[in-house]
Design an enzyme around this catalytic site. Structure first.
Site: not given
Ligand code: MLT
Length: 204
Positions: A102, A152, A183
């Protein structure tokens, strides 16, 4: 940067650079490293940014909208940390494989997008496109595994395909593994990454 270093049992194996998701810590992906490449050294890093107390690797303006200036700054900071850690722990700087989930996958993608040679390869679990409108460095022969979910809500399948195209156009060898989930990081995805590593990296 705050981190955990664990020396591997086989110095010829790549060092795994573990990069957690939002709200995680450097402890989160240690079990994943054990599955992916148990003989590797592990450098697990904590993101330097806090969002309402949750560690991240760079700031965002809102969900899915990145603060590009901070992303660029934090990507340089991480790359410099990796250079320093290679010296400190006597690691081959040319044999670092990122394992990111992520937000951690997004900064790993940003390393690939901005700093040639910063990673030998990358395992990106549920990544997004870190920046658009950028000329990528030559990534010829760089192996990249992308784990993605058909459902996702944070990273839509089209964004996965866009990232695959951008990396492939820069010369990377991209493998996309699809899960029918959202996700979350699933066990089967981690095992798919492990098989990919054995065939694309550890066999030479
Ligand atoms: C991010 O902000 O890098 C993406 O949205 C993934 C997350 O939720 O961290």
């Amino acid at each position: 940067m705050q981190h955990i270093f664990q020396k591997g049992t086989d110095p010829s194996k790549p060092t795994l650079v573990l990069l957690h998701g939002t709200g995680g810590t450097e402890h989160d992906l240690l079990p994943v490293a054990q599955i992916v490449s148990p003989e590797s050294s592990v450098l697990s890093v904590r993101g330097n940014v806090l969002e309402h107390g949750m560690p991240r690797f760079f700031r965002r303006l809102s969900e899915g909208v990145f603060d590009e200036k901070d992303l660029i700054f934090r990507t340089i900071e991480l790359n410099e940390f990796l250079n320093e850690a290679a010296t400190k722990y006597e690691l081959d700087r040319n044999n670092f494989i990122a394992v990111g989930y992520s937000n951690g996958a997004n900064i790993a993608g940003s390393l690939l997008f901005h700093h040639q040679g910063s990673l030998r390869g990358a395992i990106l679990h549920h990544p997004m496109v870190p920046r658009r409108g950028l000329k990528l460095p030559d990534l010829s022969g760089t192996p990249v595994f992308i784990g993605a979910g058909r459902n996702d809500p944070i990273c839509a399948p089209q964004e996965t395909e866009e990232l695959q195209t951008l990396l492939t156009q820069a010369g990377a060898h991209v493998t996309v593994h699809w899960e029918q989930h959202g996700h979350q990081l699933t066990h089967s995805e981690v095992h798919a990454a492990s098989s990919w590593l054995q065939s694309h990296i550890n066999q030479g």
